[in-house]
Scaffold this motif. Structure first.
Motif, mmCIF file in Angstrom:
data_model
loop_
_atom_site.group_PDB
_atom_site.id
_atom_site.type_symbol
_atom_site.label_atom_id
_atom_site.label_comp_id
_atom_site.label_asym_id
_atom_site.label_seq_id
_atom_site.Cartn_x
_atom_site.Cartn_y
_atom_site.Cartn_z
ATOM 1 N N PRO A 15 6.130 2.986 -6.750
ATOM 2 C CA PRO A 15 5.910 4.388 -7.127
ATOM 3 C C PRO A 15 7.214 5.078 -7.476
ATOM 4 C CG PRO A 15 4.628 3.837 -5.187
ATOM 5 C CD PRO A 15 5.505 2.660 -5.451
ATOM 6 N N GLY A 16 7.234 5.746 -8.615
ATOM 7 C CA GLY A 16 8.404 6.487 -9.029
ATOM 8 C C GLY A 16 9.527 5.653 -9.592
ATOM 9 N N LYS A 17 9.294 4.361 -9.756
ATOM 10 C CA LYS A 17 10.343 3.479 -10.266
ATOM 11 C C LYS A 17 9.885 2.775 -11.536
ATOM 12 C CE LYS A 17 12.657 2.524 -5.885
ATOM 13 N NZ LYS A 17 13.227 1.462 -5.018
ATOM 14 N N GLU A 18 10.877 2.256 -12.263
ATOM 15 C CA GLU A 18 10.579 1.489 -13.461
ATOM 16 C C GLU A 18 9.998 0.131 -13.069
ATOM 17 O OE1 GLU A 18 11.994 4.147 -16.369
ATOM 18 O OE2 GLU A 18 11.739 2.048 -16.918
ATOM 19 N N ARG A 19 9.201 -0.436 -13.967
ATOM 20 C CA ARG A 19 8.740 -1.800 -13.758
ATOM 21 C C ARG A 19 9.937 -2.739 -13.871
ATOM 22 N NH1 ARG A 19 4.268 -2.313 -17.426
ATOM 23 N NH2 ARG A 19 2.873 -1.633 -15.761
ATOM 24 N N GLU A 20 10.019 -3.701 -12.960
ATOM 25 C CA GLU A 20 11.181 -4.589 -12.949
ATOM 26 C C GLU A 20 10.759 -6.051 -12.919
ATOM 27 O OE1 GLU A 20 13.546 -3.981 -9.450
ATOM 28 O OE2 GLU A 20 11.948 -4.579 -8.081
ATOM 29 N N PHE A 21 11.640 -6.864 -13.439
ATOM 30 C CA PHE A 21 11.441 -8.302 -13.464
ATOM 31 C C PHE A 21 11.553 -8.876 -12.057
ATOM 32 C CE2 PHE A 21 11.809 -12.646 -14.703
ATOM 33 C CZ PHE A 21 12.856 -13.185 -13.968
ATOM 34 N N VAL A 22 10.690 -9.855 -11.742
ATOM 35 C CA VAL A 22 10.733 -10.515 -10.439
ATOM 36 C C VAL A 22 11.068 -12.001 -10.595
ATOM 37 C CG1 VAL A 22 9.400 -11.166 -8.399
ATOM 38 C CG2 VAL A 22 9.101 -8.894 -9.419
ATOM 39 N N ALA A 23 10.283 -12.700 -11.426
ATOM 40 C CA ALA A 23 10.471 -14.144 -11.574
ATOM 41 C C ALA A 23 9.793 -14.606 -12.858
ATOM 42 C CB ALA A 23 9.885 -14.897 -10.379
ATOM 43 N N VAL A 24 10.253 -15.739 -13.382
ATOM 44 C CA VAL A 24 9.642 -16.313 -14.580
ATOM 45 C C VAL A 24 9.675 -17.825 -14.467
ATOM 46 C CG1 VAL A 24 11.808 -16.271 -15.902
ATOM 47 C CG2 VAL A 24 9.611 -16.294 -17.110
ATOM 48 N N LEU B 150 8.758 -11.128 3.546
ATOM 49 C CA LEU B 150 8.560 -9.878 2.810
ATOM 50 C C LEU B 150 9.221 -8.701 3.509
ATOM 51 C CD1 LEU B 150 4.922 -10.512 1.655
ATOM 52 C CD2 LEU B 150 6.817 -9.922 0.137
ATOM 53 N N LYS B 151 9.700 -7.780 2.687
ATOM 54 C CA LYS B 151 10.378 -6.581 3.166
ATOM 55 C C LYS B 151 9.630 -5.350 2.650
ATOM 56 C CE LYS B 151 14.815 -8.947 2.517
ATOM 57 N NZ LYS B 151 16.136 -8.879 1.843
ATOM 58 N N PRO B 152 9.786 -4.226 3.301
ATOM 59 C CA PRO B 152 9.126 -3.007 2.802
ATOM 60 C C PRO B 152 9.482 -2.693 1.348
ATOM 61 C CG PRO B 152 9.891 -2.664 5.035
ATOM 62 C CD PRO B 152 10.410 -4.000 4.608
ATOM 63 N N GLU B 153 10.689 -3.009 0.943
ATOM 64 C CA GLU B 153 11.090 -2.734 -0.439
ATOM 65 C C GLU B 153 10.421 -3.648 -1.460
ATOM 66 O OE1 GLU B 153 13.097 -3.279 2.186
ATOM 67 O OE2 GLU B 153 14.912 -4.404 1.612
ATOM 68 N N ASP B 154 9.675 -4.639 -0.999
ATOM 69 C CA ASP B 154 8.886 -5.474 -1.913
ATOM 70 C C ASP B 154 7.541 -4.826 -2.241
ATOM 71 O OD1 ASP B 154 10.004 -8.307 -0.048
ATOM 72 O OD2 ASP B 154 10.718 -7.679 -2.035
ATOM 73 N N SER B 155 7.226 -3.733 -1.576
ATOM 74 C CA SER B 155 5.959 -3.047 -1.820
ATOM 75 C C SER B 155 5.921 -2.527 -3.252
ATOM 76 C CB SER B 155 5.782 -1.885 -0.839
ATOM 77 O OG SER B 155 5.716 -2.360 0.486
ATOM 78 N N ALA B 156 4.873 -2.883 -3.971
ATOM 79 C CA ALA B 156 4.741 -2.501 -5.382
ATOM 80 C C ALA B 156 3.427 -3.060 -5.907
ATOM 81 C CB ALA B 156 5.902 -3.070 -6.198
ATOM 82 N N ILE B 157 3.110 -2.667 -7.118
ATOM 83 C CA ILE B 157 2.040 -3.336 -7.848
ATOM 84 C C ILE B 157 2.695 -4.467 -8.625
ATOM 85 C CG2 ILE B 157 0.227 -3.135 -9.575
ATOM 86 C CD1 ILE B 157 0.021 -0.179 -8.858
ATOM 87 N N TYR B 158 2.141 -5.654 -8.506
ATOM 88 C CA TYR B 158 2.687 -6.838 -9.157
ATOM 89 C C TYR B 158 1.830 -7.206 -10.357
ATOM 90 C CZ TYR B 158 6.030 -7.618 -5.410
ATOM 91 O OH TYR B 158 7.090 -7.489 -4.537
#
Length: 121
Positions: free
Chosen positions: A41-50, A86-94
């Protein structure tokens, strides 16, 4: 054209694990590198893995390296993201999307509904 549907998200405690799935339809799935991205929430979509088309090469964001593992099963038209420690900062829509491996950017402007991951502290 490949269409992707994400699943496997949920609520876990810090240190827990989840495995996300990205199920594809379309004959050309195995031709594409597939990436995972996330948006908090409130952040840009970011790359995780490919992962490249045959699973021979994988790349990760520094923030998840050593904790997340991306894999694929072309026979099942599915890409997975195993998330450990997992950490709280991993919370997001994937989300998953066909991805340009060299620049870690999505190929498609179309996104699915994603799957929500919430890590409680």
């Amino acid at each position: 054209q490949v269409q992707l549907v994400e699943s496997g998200g949920g609520l876990v405690q810090t240190g827990g694990s989840l495995r996300l799935s990205c199920a594809a339809s379309g004959r050309t799935f195995s031709s594409y590198a597939i990436g995972w991205f996330r948006q908090a929430p409130g952040k840009e979509r970011e790359f995780v893995a490919v992962i490249n088309w045959n699973g021979g090469s994988t790349y990760y964001a520094d923030s998840v390296k050593g904790r997340f593992t991306i894999s694929r099963d072309n026979a099942k038209n599915t890409v997975y993201l195993q998330m450990n420690s997992l950490k709280p900062e991993d919370s997001a829509i994937y989300y998953c999307n066909p991805t340009r491996v060299d620049v870690r950017r999505p190929l498609s402007i179309n996104w699915g509904q994603g799957t929500q991951v919430t890590v409680s502290s």
